[in-house]
Motif scaffolding. Structure first.
Motif, PDB file in Angstrom:
ATOM      1  N   SER A 107       0.742  -1.147   0.003  1.00 57.27           N
ATOM      2  CA  SER A 107       0.119   0.039   0.268  1.00 57.27           C
ATOM      3  C   SER A 107       0.714   1.234  -0.033  1.00 57.27           C
ATOM      4  N   ALA A 108       1.800   1.142   0.523  1.00 55.26           N
ATOM      5  CA  ALA A 108       3.018   2.473   0.733  1.00 55.26           C
ATOM      6  C   ALA A 108       3.810   2.406  -0.591  1.00 55.26           C
ATOM      7  N   PHE A 109       3.617   1.472  -1.707  1.00 55.93           N
ATOM      8  CA  PHE A 109       4.427   1.421  -2.882  1.00 55.93           C
ATOM      9  C   PHE A 109       3.475   1.291  -4.080  1.00 55.93           C
ATOM     10  N   PRO A 110       2.647   2.270  -4.307  1.00 58.47           N
ATOM     11  CA  PRO A 110       1.533   2.309  -5.326  1.00 58.47           C
ATOM     12  C   PRO A 110       1.953   1.814  -6.623  1.00 58.47           C
ATOM     13  N   ARG A 111       3.207   2.122  -7.147  1.00 60.00           N
ATOM     14  CA  ARG A 111       3.642   1.695  -8.479  1.00 60.00           C
ATOM     15  C   ARG A 111       3.774   0.278  -8.343  1.00 60.00           C
ATOM     16  N   LEU A 112       4.640  -0.269  -7.440  1.00 58.18           N
ATOM     17  CA  LEU A 112       4.752  -1.644  -7.393  1.00 58.18           C
ATOM     18  C   LEU A 112       3.380  -2.618  -7.206  1.00 58.18           C
ATOM     19  N   HIS A 113       2.586  -1.895  -6.473  1.00 58.76           N
ATOM     20  CA  HIS A 113       1.088  -2.604  -6.159  1.00 58.76           C
ATOM     21  C   HIS A 113       0.581  -2.769  -7.625  1.00 58.76           C
ATOM     22  N   HIS A 114       0.708  -1.537  -8.611  1.00 65.36           N
ATOM     23  CA  HIS A 114       0.011  -1.545  -9.760  1.00 65.36           C
ATOM     24  C   HIS A 114       0.837  -2.520 -10.751  1.00 65.36           C
TER      25      HIS A 114
END
Length: 218
Positions: free
Chosen positions: A181-188
């Protein structure tokens, strides 16, 4: 005195190099000692030095012999990109068949043998189509070599999954249970479906490098 040396018959440089490759394939380059090679041949250690000056020269000869076994095809009908794919795939196969080559090619020093020089000439010839300056062509080949070696190290280290696995699928697997959740680009990234159809991640990565070479030298 009889020319025979142990059960292998007359000792020769070729027999020593072949035995050394067998030892390195089985035990790794660090374990490839002159004594182990001599034992493999049923010979005395000192008899090896009549044909090979030292371990460094032996490693050079081993690299050259393996390089010669992965002979490059004629360049007729190959454009420079296709030739670089051949170059990369040949080296990739050699590293997977003989993992000790990764260490050997990083430490071996000139002069190279005939097979190694032939391979370098083949690659430089393929890039003449781009009319690169000689040192620029050499840097391009070195970049490709570094990419292949790095990819082989990752694969042989067991951190990449199966050969040909897409890096995206590996990231999805490794990060699936981590709170991003703190790493939106990785999550995406890991929640996106992988591209459909068969892909060759190794070739795709190489094409990124080749695109850069082509962009700088249209």
């Amino acid at each position: 005195m009889s020319p025979r040396v142990g059960p292998s018959g007359p000792l020769s440089r070729e027999k020593i190099v072949t035995a050394a490759i067998e030892v390195a394939d089985e035990l790794g380059l660090d374990a490839m000692t002159m004594k182990r090679v001599a034992d493999r041949l049923g010979a005395g250690v000192m008899s090896l030095y009549r044909h090979i000056a030292d371990k460094e020269q032996l490693i050079e000869a081993m690299v050259d012999q393996i390089t010669g076994e992965y002979d490059y095809p004629t360049q007729t009908g190959l454009d420079w990109r296709a030739a670089m794919h051949v170059l990369a795939r040949q080296d990739w196969t050699a590293f997977l068949d003989h993992p000790w080559m990764l260490t050997a090619t990083a430490t071996v020093t000139p002069p190279f043998g005939t097979a190694s020089l032939t391979a370098m000439e083949w690659a430089l010839t393929a890039l003449e189509e781009l009319e690169l300056a000689p040192h620029t062509a050499a840097r391009a080949i070195m970049t490709i070599n570094n990419y292949v070696q790095g990819s082989a190290r990752v694969f042989l280290g067991g951190t990449q999954g199966e050969a040909g696995d897409d890096p995206g699928s590996n990231w999805q697997h490794r990060l699936a249970d981590i709170d991003l959740s703190a790493f939106p680009r990785l999550h995406h990234l890991i929640t996106q479906p992988l591209p459909a159809g068969e892909r060759d991640p190794f070739a795709d990565g190489l094409d990124i490098i080749l695109d850069g070479i082509a962009a700088d030298h249209p």
